[in-house]
Every structure is written in C-alpha cells, then in structure tokens.
Design an enzyme around this catalytic site. Structure first.
Site, PDB file in Angstrom:
ATOM      1  N   TYR A 126       0.810  -1.203   0.000  1.00  0.00           N
ATOM      2  CA  TYR A 126       0.000   0.000   0.000  1.00  0.00           C
ATOM      3  C   TYR A 126       0.853   1.266   0.000  1.00  0.00           C
ATOM      4  O   TYR A 126       0.342   2.365   0.199  1.00  0.00           O
ATOM      5  CB  TYR A 126      -0.956   0.014   1.195  1.00  0.00           C
ATOM      6  CG  TYR A 126      -2.118  -0.939   1.041  1.00  0.00           C
ATOM      7  CD1 TYR A 126      -1.966  -2.134   0.352  1.00  0.00           C
ATOM      8  CD2 TYR A 126      -3.359  -0.664   1.568  1.00  0.00           C
ATOM      9  CE1 TYR A 126      -3.011  -3.020   0.206  1.00  0.00           C
ATOM     10  CE2 TYR A 126      -4.419  -1.537   1.424  1.00  0.00           C
ATOM     11  CZ  TYR A 126      -4.238  -2.716   0.742  1.00  0.00           C
ATOM     12  OH  TYR A 126      -5.282  -3.581   0.589  1.00  0.00           O
ATOM     13  N   LYS A 173       4.144 -14.442   4.447  1.00  0.00           N
ATOM     14  CA  LYS A 173       4.381 -15.288   3.270  1.00  0.00           C
ATOM     15  C   LYS A 173       5.901 -15.276   3.030  1.00  0.00           C
ATOM     16  O   LYS A 173       6.384 -15.025   1.920  1.00  0.00           O
ATOM     17  CB  LYS A 173       3.599 -14.717   2.069  1.00  0.00           C
ATOM     18  CG  LYS A 173       3.546 -15.606   0.852  1.00  0.00           C
ATOM     19  CD  LYS A 173       2.599 -16.773   0.986  1.00  0.00           C
ATOM     20  CE  LYS A 173       2.688 -17.688  -0.227  1.00  0.00           C
ATOM     21  NZ  LYS A 173       1.905 -18.926  -0.085  1.00  0.00           N
ATOM     22  N   ASP A 206      -1.879 -18.077   3.425  1.00  0.00           N
ATOM     23  CA  ASP A 206      -2.899 -18.922   2.775  1.00  0.00           C
ATOM     24  C   ASP A 206      -3.427 -19.970   3.749  1.00  0.00           C
ATOM     25  O   ASP A 206      -4.629 -20.231   3.829  1.00  0.00           O
ATOM     26  CB  ASP A 206      -2.383 -19.563   1.472  1.00  0.00           C
ATOM     27  CG  ASP A 206      -0.903 -19.861   1.475  1.00  0.00           C
ATOM     28  OD1 ASP A 206      -0.192 -19.396   2.374  1.00  0.00           O
ATOM     29  OD2 ASP A 206      -0.434 -20.587   0.575  1.00  0.00           O
ATOM     30  N   ASP A 230      -5.727  -6.151   5.384  1.00  0.00           N
ATOM     31  CA  ASP A 230      -6.933  -5.654   4.723  1.00  0.00           C
ATOM     32  C   ASP A 230      -7.830  -6.843   4.352  1.00  0.00           C
ATOM     33  O   ASP A 230      -9.031  -6.861   4.619  1.00  0.00           O
ATOM     34  CB  ASP A 230      -6.517  -4.863   3.469  1.00  0.00           C
ATOM     35  CG  ASP A 230      -7.642  -3.984   2.956  1.00  0.00           C
ATOM     36  OD1 ASP A 230      -8.714  -3.949   3.588  1.00  0.00           O
ATOM     37  OD2 ASP A 230      -7.462  -3.333   1.916  1.00  0.00           O
TER      38      ASP A 230
END
Ligand code: NAD
Length: 344
Positions: A126, A173, A206, A230
């Site tokens: 972002y 991740k 995930d 988010d």
C-alpha cells in the site's frame, strides 16, 4: 462552557453521511459531551479544495487528535490515490485495530468468536509506489521497514498484554517473499522475545485463511502487514455477520481515527438501508479512547437490547428498519440507560 472533547467528524461519501449521522445521534443520546468539527475527504474534497486529503483536514485532526470517519470511495484503476491510505500515512496512524466479536441475535456461521486483527497501516504494497517498466510491464513495490515492523509488533504485544490476550499469530508469506516478509517476521520475533507470557506463533497467510474458516477459535490476536490485514480483516468480519457489524480504529502515538470496516457501499447510498452498527461500534471504541466509559457502556447496552429485541433491524440483519429507525432505537435505548444511571 466549552464541550469536554473536540472531535473531527468526517462523514465521507456513499452511505458515509447516513451512518455517521446515525452514530452522532447515538453518541449524543448516551450523554457524551463532544464538539464536532467537520472535515471532508475524497472526491468532494478534490472538487472543493483541489486535493482528496486537504491540508486543513490533516491540521484539524492534528489539533483534535481524535476523529470519527465515514467511508470514502476510491476510484478503481485510475484517479486519485486512496484518501484513506494517504490519511493513515500522513498522520502516522500505523496500527489498524479491528476487534471481531459476535453480537446478540446476528446470524453468522460461528458463535463465540472473539479475536482481534492488528494490521500495519502505513507501508507494504500500500506504499502506492508503482510504475511502468516498459509497455506491458508494470512494477508495484512492497516496502517493509524494520522501523514500521517493530513498531506494529510492539503495538500488538502491548495491546495483548493490556487486554489480557493470550496469543499472537503473525501472518506472513516469508516462504516466497523471503526478504520483505522475512524482515517483518524477524522484527516480530525480536519483540516477542520480550513478552514470554504471550504465546507466539507464525503462520503462512494462505494456511491462515483456511484455518480461520475451519477453526477460528484457535486464534486470539492476529498480527500482519498491510495487504494481508486488509483482506483477512474482511474475512474475519464474515465469521460474525459481515463488514457492517465490525468496528475499527486507526491508531498512532499521537492521533486516532475511528471508522467501520465497511466501505462506502455505493449500491446502498441514499436508500436508507445501510446498517449503522459498524460506525456506532467504532464510536464505542472512540469513547473508550476518550475516557468516556460510561457513555460507551450505555451504547453497548443499548445495542445489545435493540439486537436482542430484534424489532428494529436493517434489511441486512433480516429486518425492515431504515438506517435512521435503527439508530433512533439505539439512541432511545442509550438515553433510557443514561436516565436510569442518573436516578442511580
Ligand atoms: P463495501 O464495504 O462498501 O461493500 C461491500 C458490500 O457490503 C456491499 O454489498 C454493500 O452493500 C455491503 N455493505 C457495506 N457496508 C454496509 C452497511 N453499513 N450496511 C449494509 N450493507 C453494507 O465494499 P466495496 O464495495 O468493496 O467498496 C466500495 C467503496 O468503498 C470503494 O470505493 C472502496 O475503495 C471504498 N472503501 C472505503 C473504505 C474506507 O473508507 N475505510 C473501506 C473499504 C472500502
């Protein structure tokens, strides 16, 4: 005599003005002594002041230190940079806090959910740093810094300690983004080592999504960078009835902006069907931040009584009430609690 607190009020657009108006009525009925100072953001501000985040709004919030904000629409694909992202970055509102809990009588897939999403609010993907490398190839940069990752980790552990939370799960991740998410993890681990009483775990994003759907009860506080935060906070809202019933706060060391998780819902704007609960619950967080705990307790009780009674609910909750009717029912119940409090 002046009011006890000055608070910036940013109605936003779409359903924003309707749900913010509803929240203001409820806050006033609960007896909180607030002087509202209004500001505009987004397309309206761009047209009126030449910027989606005008300097006067930044100055206003720097002065009041606290704001209640409605959702602001962001054009998709083209147009101005998100006013929400700019506001959070400009005011160093580095922590997004979203407590996710079931409310009485609201239908959802799970009962007894009580978890908190802590999201880094100022960087990651972002950062908005994008460019065309060559026609047909664009690059979007994910910025992760030691400073911001340490700051949000410290916030999460402090929050967990102060609110008697048991466990923090850091979502990442780093198997793929070894450097950026790797640095975030490194900072979180360093901070975690100073809080031996709080259980610490790491989970790939995930897998976290699957675990949240299969067994959300295994989570307590979830800590993550901006984009995962988010997405996962909306997933979490889906566990308890959706975006319309979850509150939020954007917090920095100096200032705080309170807003619901949901967006401007253009499909509902002007129809009177927007659920005001997200903003009203965000107002409760704001009142506690201001030390107005009695008014906050009154609103909590009022929401519980209106939901349990089940007669004045907006269509998304299975009722036929308008935004104003639901707000008036909550305001009426809050005023009744205030009168009872005063009688002792
Ligand atoms: P959204 O949250 O506005 O709407 C998603 C769905 O939820 C829609 O079906 C909508 O009708 C419903 N919904 C949302 N709030 C509701 C409420 N209070 N009562 C009843 N139903 C409600 O998400 P979106 O459609 O992805 O985004 C619309 C716009 O809002 C976009 O421009 C987006 O950028 C912006 N947005 C702003 C903020 C913010 O200001 N903090 C947050 C998210 C999205």
């Amino acid at each position: 005599m002046g009011k006890r607190h000055e608070v910036a009020l940013i109605p936003g657009d779409g359903i924003g003005p309707e749900v913010i108006g509803a929240a203001v009525r409820v806050i006033e009925a609960a007896g909180a002594d607030i002087e509202w100072r209004e500001g505009v953001l987004g397309a309206v501000a761009l047209e009126k002041f030449g910027s989606p985040v005008p300097q006067y709004v930044l100055d206003l919030i720097r002065e009041t230190k606290v704001a209640l904000k409605g959702p602001v629409t962001t054009p998709i694909g083209t147009g101005f940079t998100s006013a929400n992202v700019t506001l959070r970055k400009s005011l160093e509102l580095y922590a997004s806090l979203r407590p996710v809990r079931n409310l009485p009588s609201i239908r959802s897939c799970y009962a007894g959910i009580d978890l908190v999403v802590v999201r880094e609010n100022t960087e990651g993907l972002y950062s908005g740093i994008e460019h065309e490398v060559t026609p047909g190839v664009v690059e979007s940069l994910k910025i992760i810094t030691e400073k911001a990752s340490t700051r949000i980790s410290e916030f999460a552990f402090r929050y967990a300690t102060e609110n008697r939370r048991q466990k923090i799960t850091v979502v990442h991740k780093a198997n793929i983004m070894k450097m950026s998410d790797g640095l975030f993890l490194e900072c979180a681990r360093r901070v975690a080592s100073k809080y031996p009483d709080i259980e610490y775990e790491e989970m790939i994003v995930d897998s976290t999504c699957m675990q949240l759907v299969m067994n959300p009860y295994r989570f307590d506080v979830l800590l993550m960078e901006n984009l995962y935060g988010d997405i996962l906070s909306e997933l979490c809202s889906g566990l308890v009835g959706g975006v319309a019933v979850v509150p939020g706060a954007n917090l920095g060391d100096e200032m705080a902006v309170f807003e619901a998780v949901h967006g401007s819902a253009p499909d509902r704007a002007g129809t009177g069907t927007a659920n005001p609960l997200g903003v009203i619950l965000s107002s409760v967080l704001m009142l506690r931040h201001l030390g107005e705990n009695k008014a906050a307790d009154r609103i909590d009780k009022a929401i519980a009584s209106v939901l349990t009674e089940g007669r004045t609910l907006t269509p998304d909750l299975g009722g036929t009430a308008t935004t104003d009717e639901m707000a008036d029912a909550i305001a009426g119940a809050a005023a009744a609690v205030e009168t009872a409090d005063k009688r002792g």
